[in-house]
Design a protein around this motif. Sequence first.
Motif, PDB file in Angstrom:
ATOM      1  N   GLU A  46      63.074  10.439  -2.597  1.00 25.50           N
ATOM      2  CA  GLU A  46      62.388   9.230  -3.065  1.00 25.50           C
ATOM      3  C   GLU A  46      60.956   9.164  -2.538  1.00 25.50           C
ATOM      4  N   ALA A  47      60.796   9.502  -1.230  1.00 27.52           N
ATOM      5  CA  ALA A  47      59.454   9.496  -0.625  1.00 27.52           C
ATOM      6  C   ALA A  47      58.561  10.517  -1.328  1.00 27.52           C
ATOM      7  N   PHE A  48      59.134  11.696  -1.615  1.00 26.33           N
ATOM      8  CA  PHE A  48      58.402  12.755  -2.296  1.00 26.33           C
ATOM      9  C   PHE A  48      57.934  12.293  -3.671  1.00 26.33           C
ATOM     10  N   ARG A  49      58.864  11.671  -4.429  1.00 28.77           N
ATOM     11  CA  ARG A  49      58.535  11.181  -5.758  1.00 28.77           C
ATOM     12  C   ARG A  49      57.495  10.062  -5.719  1.00 28.77           C
ATOM     13  N   LYS A  50      57.601   9.235  -4.687  1.00 32.01           N
ATOM     14  CA  LYS A  50      56.615   8.153  -4.557  1.00 32.01           C
ATOM     15  C   LYS A  50      55.212   8.744  -4.353  1.00 32.01           C
ATOM     16  N   SER A  51      55.133   9.776  -3.498  1.00 24.71           N
ATOM     17  CA  SER A  51      53.846  10.456  -3.291  1.00 24.71           C
ATOM     18  C   SER A  51      53.342  11.081  -4.594  1.00 24.71           C
ATOM     19  N   LEU A  52      54.262  11.681  -5.344  1.00 22.05           N
ATOM     20  CA  LEU A  52      53.867  12.294  -6.621  1.00 22.05           C
ATOM     21  C   LEU A  52      53.379  11.245  -7.608  1.00 22.05           C
ATOM     22  N   ARG A  53      54.041  10.061  -7.600  1.00 22.28           N
ATOM     23  CA  ARG A  53      53.576   8.999  -8.506  1.00 22.28           C
ATOM     24  C   ARG A  53      52.168   8.537  -8.133  1.00 22.28           C
ATOM     25  N   SER A  54      51.874   8.476  -6.827  1.00 21.09           N
ATOM     26  CA  SER A  54      50.498   8.153  -6.397  1.00 21.09           C
ATOM     27  C   SER A  54      49.516   9.211  -6.887  1.00 21.09           C
ATOM     28  N   LEU A  55      49.923  10.486  -6.767  1.00 16.45           N
ATOM     29  CA  LEU A  55      49.070  11.579  -7.249  1.00 16.45           C
ATOM     30  C   LEU A  55      48.832  11.467  -8.750  1.00 16.45           C
ATOM     31  N   LEU A  56      49.884  11.098  -9.474  1.00 14.65           N
ATOM     32  CA  LEU A  56      49.765  10.955 -10.938  1.00 14.65           C
ATOM     33  C   LEU A  56      48.751   9.866 -11.283  1.00 14.65           C
ATOM     34  N   GLU A  57      48.814   8.743 -10.562  1.00 12.13           N
ATOM     35  CA  GLU A  57      47.849   7.657 -10.798  1.00 12.13           C
ATOM     36  C   GLU A  57      46.429   8.098 -10.469  1.00 12.13           C
ATOM     37  N   LEU A  58      46.300   8.853  -9.368  1.00 13.86           N
ATOM     38  CA  LEU A  58      44.991   9.384  -8.978  1.00 13.86           C
ATOM     39  C   LEU A  58      44.469  10.338 -10.058  1.00 13.86           C
ATOM     40  N   LEU A  59      45.354  11.195 -10.556  1.00 15.42           N
ATOM     41  CA  LEU A  59      44.968  12.137 -11.617  1.00 15.42           C
ATOM     42  C   LEU A  59      44.521  11.373 -12.862  1.00 15.42           C
ATOM     43  N   ASP A  60      45.260  10.300 -13.195  1.00 16.06           N
ATOM     44  CA  ASP A  60      44.872   9.449 -14.330  1.00 16.06           C
ATOM     45  C   ASP A  60      43.452   8.933 -14.158  1.00 16.06           C
ATOM     46  N   SER A  61      43.145   8.437 -12.951  1.00 12.55           N
ATOM     47  CA  SER A  61      41.813   7.855 -12.765  1.00 12.55           C
ATOM     48  C   SER A  61      40.738   8.946 -12.806  1.00 12.55           C
ATOM     49  N   LYS A  62      41.044  10.154 -12.308  1.00  6.40           N
ATOM     50  CA  LYS A  62      40.070  11.252 -12.375  1.00  6.40           C
ATOM     51  C   LYS A  62      39.822  11.666 -13.824  1.00  6.40           C
ATOM     52  N   ILE A  63      40.889  11.729 -14.625  1.00  7.23           N
ATOM     53  CA  ILE A  63      40.729  12.065 -16.045  1.00  7.23           C
ATOM     54  C   ILE A  63      39.898  10.987 -16.744  1.00  7.23           C
ATOM     55  N   PHE A  64      40.163   9.718 -16.390  1.00  5.94           N
ATOM     56  CA  PHE A  64      39.390   8.620 -16.980  1.00  5.94           C
ATOM     57  C   PHE A  64      37.907   8.755 -16.635  1.00  5.94           C
ATOM     58  N   GLU A  65      37.614   9.093 -15.354  1.00  9.47           N
ATOM     59  CA  GLU A  65      36.219   9.207 -14.923  1.00  9.47           C
ATOM     60  C   GLU A  65      35.527  10.415 -15.560  1.00  9.47           C
ATOM     61  N   LEU A  66      36.266  11.521 -15.724  1.00  7.81           N
ATOM     62  CA  LEU A  66      35.699  12.679 -16.429  1.00  7.81           C
ATOM     63  C   LEU A  66      35.407  12.331 -17.887  1.00  7.81           C
ATOM     64  N   THR A  67      36.266  11.484 -18.486  1.00  4.99           N
ATOM     65  CA  THR A  67      36.056  11.091 -19.884  1.00  4.99           C
ATOM     66  C   THR A  67      34.815  10.205 -20.011  1.00  4.99           C
ATOM     67  N   GLU A  68      34.603   9.331 -19.020  1.00  6.93           N
ATOM     68  CA  GLU A  68      33.374   8.521 -19.011  1.00  6.93           C
ATOM     69  C   GLU A  68      32.138   9.413 -18.896  1.00  6.93           C
ATOM     70  N   LEU A  69      32.209  10.392 -17.991  1.00  3.70           N
ATOM     71  CA  LEU A  69      31.110  11.350 -17.810  1.00  3.70           C
ATOM     72  C   LEU A  69      30.836  12.086 -19.126  1.00  3.70           C
ATOM     73  N   ARG A  70      31.906  12.510 -19.788  1.00  2.02           N
ATOM     74  CA  ARG A  70      31.801  13.192 -21.080  1.00  2.02           C
ATOM     75  C   ARG A  70      31.121  12.309 -22.121  1.00  2.02           C
TER      76      ARG A  70
END
Lengths: 80, 80, 80, 80
Positions: A46-70
């Motif tokens: 569960e702890a592992f998955r929780k960390s992965l979900r945080s990473l997924l949210e972080l990845l989402d925000s990075k993709i969003f910021e790259l799209t703004e840059l684009r």
Amino acid sequence: ESANEFQAQKVSLTHKLQDTEMRNQVLEAQLGDLEQRLESSQLEREAFRKSLRSLLELLDSKIFELTELRDTLAKLLEGS
Amino acid sequence: ESANEFQAQKVSLTHKLQDTEMRNQVLEAQLGDLEQRLESSQLEREAFRKSLRSLLELLDSKIFELTELRDTLAKLLEGS
Amino acid sequence: ESANEFQAQKVSLTHKLQDTEMRNQVLEAQLGDLEQRLESSQLEREAFRKSLRSLLELLDSKIFELTELRDTLAKLLEGS
Amino acid sequence: ESANEFQAQKVSLTHKLQDTEMRNQVLEAQLGDLEQRLESSQLEREAFRKSLRSLLELLDSKIFELTELRDTLAKLLEGS
């Protein structure tokens, strides 16, 4: 049957019972141990998955910021 | 007016005309030079923008691939 | 030459001079215009490059943040 | 002790032994079940981690490609 035979049977039964109860205790200890391992493995998971979900949210925000840059680059290219 | 005066005016006018024509040639050369610089600057600019458009397309595909990676991670987290 | 001939030459030279001076003014106006276009094109170009340099810095920080995210994922995978 | 008493003790011991052996079988079945769940949970976990390692490699290559894109943009900005 003679009293001696009864006596011998009683002793034998008592030993068997003791062996079986000992075996029981061993099994219950193993079971307790396994249950604890399973539970701690599920907590870890569960702890592992929780960390992965945080990473997924972080990845989402990075993709969003790259799209703004684009989009900024696209507007620069259109606007001039 | 006397013939001498006419002669003097003619000489003066001829000199002025020569100066002005010389100045004309200088201006035309400068104009030609500037036009060439402007044109080559526009060609450079077009080449630059073409390279940027290629980069924009590349960036688009990288964002697309990161989004696929993100979706794979989300499915992994849901599916288990 | 007769006074009439001198007179005719003077008139002709004066016309030529006026035409050439007129042409001169046209050329100077064109030159001024071109210089202004070249300058404003260079200002535009500088502004464009400045925006691109900002984008480059932004891209750098996004790549850095993706690399941090990647390291976090790698540590999660090692650590468990 | 009388033969009757011995007989009663023998019956009682035999019942206790049967109960304990029954309990033993239940425990062994639970243990087998738990071991299977733990093993299949570890197999799942290994498969999950293998998928995550593939994602990590993919993320590495995407970061590498974004860095190449960044270098191309930097060279474009320097070279002109």
